[in-house]
Scaffold this motif. Structure first.
Motif, PDB file in Angstrom:
ATOM      1  N   ASP A  17     -13.567  36.575   0.702  1.00 31.85           N
ATOM      2  CA  ASP A  17     -13.415  35.233   0.149  1.00 31.85           C
ATOM      3  C   ASP A  17     -11.947  35.006  -0.231  1.00 31.85           C
ATOM      4  O   ASP A  17     -11.311  35.884  -0.813  1.00 31.85           O
ATOM      5  N   PRO A  18     -11.373  33.832   0.089  1.00 34.89           N
ATOM      6  CA  PRO A  18      -9.966  33.581  -0.260  1.00 34.89           C
ATOM      7  C   PRO A  18      -9.658  33.771  -1.737  1.00 34.89           C
ATOM      8  O   PRO A  18      -8.563  34.211  -2.098  1.00 34.89           O
ATOM      9  N   ALA A  19     -10.629  33.447  -2.611  1.00 37.79           N
ATOM     10  CA  ALA A  19     -10.393  33.623  -4.046  1.00 37.79           C
ATOM     11  C   ALA A  19     -10.213  35.097  -4.397  1.00 37.79           C
ATOM     12  O   ALA A  19      -9.346  35.460  -5.195  1.00 37.79           O
ATOM     13  N   ALA A  22      -6.845  36.347  -2.981  1.00 34.87           N
ATOM     14  CA  ALA A  22      -5.728  35.904  -3.814  1.00 34.87           C
ATOM     15  C   ALA A  22      -5.682  36.665  -5.137  1.00 34.87           C
ATOM     16  O   ALA A  22      -4.607  37.043  -5.615  1.00 34.87           O
ATOM     17  N   THR A 251       0.920  24.204   1.792  1.00 36.59           N
ATOM     18  CA  THR A 251      -0.269  25.005   1.511  1.00 36.59           C
ATOM     19  C   THR A 251      -0.445  26.070   2.595  1.00 36.59           C
ATOM     20  O   THR A 251       0.008  25.914   3.729  1.00 36.59           O
ATOM     21  N   ALA A 253      -3.051  28.253   4.821  1.00 40.72           N
ATOM     22  CA  ALA A 253      -4.426  28.267   5.325  1.00 40.72           C
ATOM     23  C   ALA A 253      -4.830  29.629   5.869  1.00 40.72           C
ATOM     24  O   ALA A 253      -6.013  29.971   5.877  1.00 40.72           O
ATOM     25  N   HIS A 280      -0.312  30.261  -7.122  1.00 41.94           N
ATOM     26  CA  HIS A 280      -1.331  31.240  -6.789  1.00 41.94           C
ATOM     27  C   HIS A 280      -2.720  30.625  -6.918  1.00 41.94           C
ATOM     28  O   HIS A 280      -2.908  29.574  -7.536  1.00 41.94           O
ATOM     29  N   HIS A 281      -3.687  31.320  -6.353  1.00 39.22           N
ATOM     30  CA  HIS A 281      -5.040  30.792  -6.304  1.00 39.22           C
ATOM     31  C   HIS A 281      -5.638  30.605  -7.693  1.00 39.22           C
ATOM     32  O   HIS A 281      -6.477  29.729  -7.910  1.00 39.22           O
ATOM     33  N   ASP A 282      -5.193  31.421  -8.670  1.00 34.30           N
ATOM     34  CA  ASP A 282      -5.753  31.344 -10.018  1.00 34.30           C
ATOM     35  C   ASP A 282      -5.049  30.320 -10.893  1.00 34.30           C
ATOM     36  O   ASP A 282      -5.329  30.216 -12.085  1.00 34.30           O
ATOM     37  N   PRO A 310      -4.200  32.862   1.818  1.00 26.01           N
ATOM     38  CA  PRO A 310      -4.901  31.571   1.848  1.00 26.01           C
ATOM     39  C   PRO A 310      -5.198  31.080   0.436  1.00 26.01           C
ATOM     40  O   PRO A 310      -5.591  31.852  -0.442  1.00 26.01           O
ATOM     41  N   GLY A 311      -5.002  29.788   0.221  1.00 24.01           N
ATOM     42  CA  GLY A 311      -5.210  29.208  -1.098  1.00 24.01           C
ATOM     43  C   GLY A 311      -3.947  29.129  -1.930  1.00 24.01           C
ATOM     44  O   GLY A 311      -3.928  28.456  -2.962  1.00 24.01           O
ATOM     45  N   GLU A 312      -2.878  29.801  -1.499  1.00 27.93           N
ATOM     46  CA  GLU A 312      -1.603  29.696  -2.204  1.00 27.93           C
ATOM     47  C   GLU A 312      -0.796  28.532  -1.631  1.00 27.93           C
ATOM     48  O   GLU A 312      -1.157  27.934  -0.616  1.00 27.93           O
TER      49      GLU A 312
END
Length: 326
Positions: A17-19, A22, A251, A253, A280-282, A310-312
Motif C-alpha cells: 500500500d502506498p501509505a 511512504a 506529485t 505516482a 510526505h504521505h503522513d 508514491p503519494g509524496e
C-alpha cells in the motif's frame, strides 16, 4: 532475532500500500503501527512481535516519541516481517528464509522475499532503495523524470516532461496512466506526446478525462514493456498560466529514482525568493535545497530529489521583486 514464521503478521496488500511504503520510507514507526492496527494488530500483539511494552507502542502510535535508534527499526522489521529495503535497512535474515518457502510469482521470480533476477535489474543499481521497493511491489518505476517549465513574460507556460520507466513487475505493461493539472489556464489546455530523441515511435495518447485545468490520460506503448525493459516517454503541456501565485506541485505516482524540476521564468522582474519542500504521505515536510541562476531577463530555478515514493510531492514556490507602489 525472531525465528522465521511463514505466516507474516502483515498481508502483502498492506505492505504494498502506498501509505505503508511512504511510512516506511520516512521511518515513521508510529504510522507503521497505526497501519498495522487496520489489519487487526493491536498494541499488545505489536508489542510482543517487536519486543516492546504496550505502553511504548502507544507512545509511537500517539506520536509522543519517534524511533531514534537503528535497533528499534530492526525490531520493527523483524517483528512485522517488513523487508529491510522498505525501512532503509539491509536485507533481513528471514527474507532469504522466506524465499525458500514462499511461492514464486511468475517467470522472473519477483515473489515476496525472492532474490531479484538480474534480467529485471539490468542497467539499474539493485541496491537502490527505489529499485528494491519496485521489486517488492512488482511495480513500474521511474528511473528518472525531468519536468521543464518555461514561463514567458506574460506568465504563459510550456511544460515538457521526460520520463524513463522500467518494468520491475512479473508481467508486460502496455498502458501507463498519467494526469496533469494547472491551477489556472488560458486558451486551450492541451497535452500531447512529443517524440524526442530516444522516445518510442508509435506511442499513443488516450484521453480519459479533460477539464479546463486537468487532464487524465494513458500513454499506450506500441509494444509491451516486458519485465526488465525500459521505455522513454515525453509529452508537452500548453495553456497553463502563472500570475500572482508562483508555485509548482509535482506529485509522485510511481516510485521515482530521480526527479529534476527546472523552471525558467522570463521577464524584467527579479525573482527574490525561492523555497522548496518535499511533502510526505503522513503530512510531514522536508525542506529541499534549490539552485537559482540569473541572467538578463530570465531566472532559472533547479531542484533535484532522489528516491521519491508514491503519494509524496515536491513543491516549489518563488516570488518576484515587485516594484514599490507610487
Amino acid at each position: 532475532m525472531h525465528a522465521f514464521d511463514a505466516s507474516a503478521p502483515l498481508p502483502t496488500r498492506l505492505l504494498t500500500d502506498p501509505a505503508m511504503i511512504a511510512a516506511c520510507a520516512a521511518r515513521d514507526v508510529g504510522a507503521v503501527f497505526r497501519l498495522a492496527k487496520t489489519v487487526g494488530l493491536y498494541h499488545s500483539r505489536i508489542a510482543r512481535l517487536c519486543e516492546m511494552t504496550p505502553s511504548r507502542v502507544a507512545d509511537y502510535v500517539e506520536g509522543r516519541v519517534c524511533a531514534q535508534r537503528h535497533t528499534v527499526l530492526e525490531r520493527v522489521a523483524d517483528g512485522l516481517r517488513i523487508p529491510g529495503a522498505m525501512l532503509g535497512l539491509a536485507p533481513r535474515d528471514w527474507e532469504s528464509a522466506r524465499s525458500r518457502v514462499s511461492s514464486q510469482a511468475g517467470e522472473y521470480g519477483t515473489g515476496e522475499g525472492s532474490l531479484p533476477d538480474p534480467r529485471l535489474t539490468r542497467g539499474l543499481n539493485p541496491r537502490s532503495r527505489t529499485v528494491r521497493l519496485g521489486l517488492f511491489t512488482q511495480a513500474v518505476i521511474e528511473t528518472s523524470r525531468a519536468v521543464d517549465i518555461d514561463i514567458d513574460t506574460r506568465g504563459r507556460a510550456v511544460v515538457r516532461v521526460r520520463e524513463n520507466v522500467h518494468n520491475l513487475g512479473a508481467h508486460p505493461v502496455t498502458r501507463l496512466h498519467h494526469d496533469f493539472w494547472f491551477e489556472r489556464t488560458v486558451g486551450r489546455f492541451d497535452v500531447r506526446l512529443s517524440h524526442g530523441v530516444g522516445s518510442g515511435d508509435g506511442q499513443r495518447l488516450e484521453r480519459l478525462h479533460d477539464t479546463s485545468t486537468l487532464s487524465k490520460f494513458v500513454v499506450c506503448l506500441p509494444e509491451p514493456l516486458t519485465p526488465g525493459d525500459t521505455a522513454r516517454i515525453e509529452y508537452v503541456c500548453t495553456g497553463g498560466v502563472f500570475d500572482d501565485r508562483l508555485f509548482w506541485r509535482q506529485t509522485i505516482a510511481r516510485p521515482t529514482e530521480q526527479l529534476w524540476l527546472r523552471v525558467r521564468h522570463r521577464g524584467p522582474q527579479r525573482i527574490d525568493a525561492c523555497t522548496a519542500v518535499q511533502e510526505h504521505h503522513d503530512g510531514g515536510e522536508t525542506p529541499v535545497g534549490t539552485r537559482v541562476d540569473r541572467a538578463p531577463g530570465v531566472t532559472e530555478l533547479n531542484v533535484i530529489r532522489s528516491h521519491l515514493m508514491p503519494g509524496e510531492a515536491l513543491v516549489l514556490r518563488w516570488h518576484r521583486d515587485e516594484p514599490p507602489a507610487r
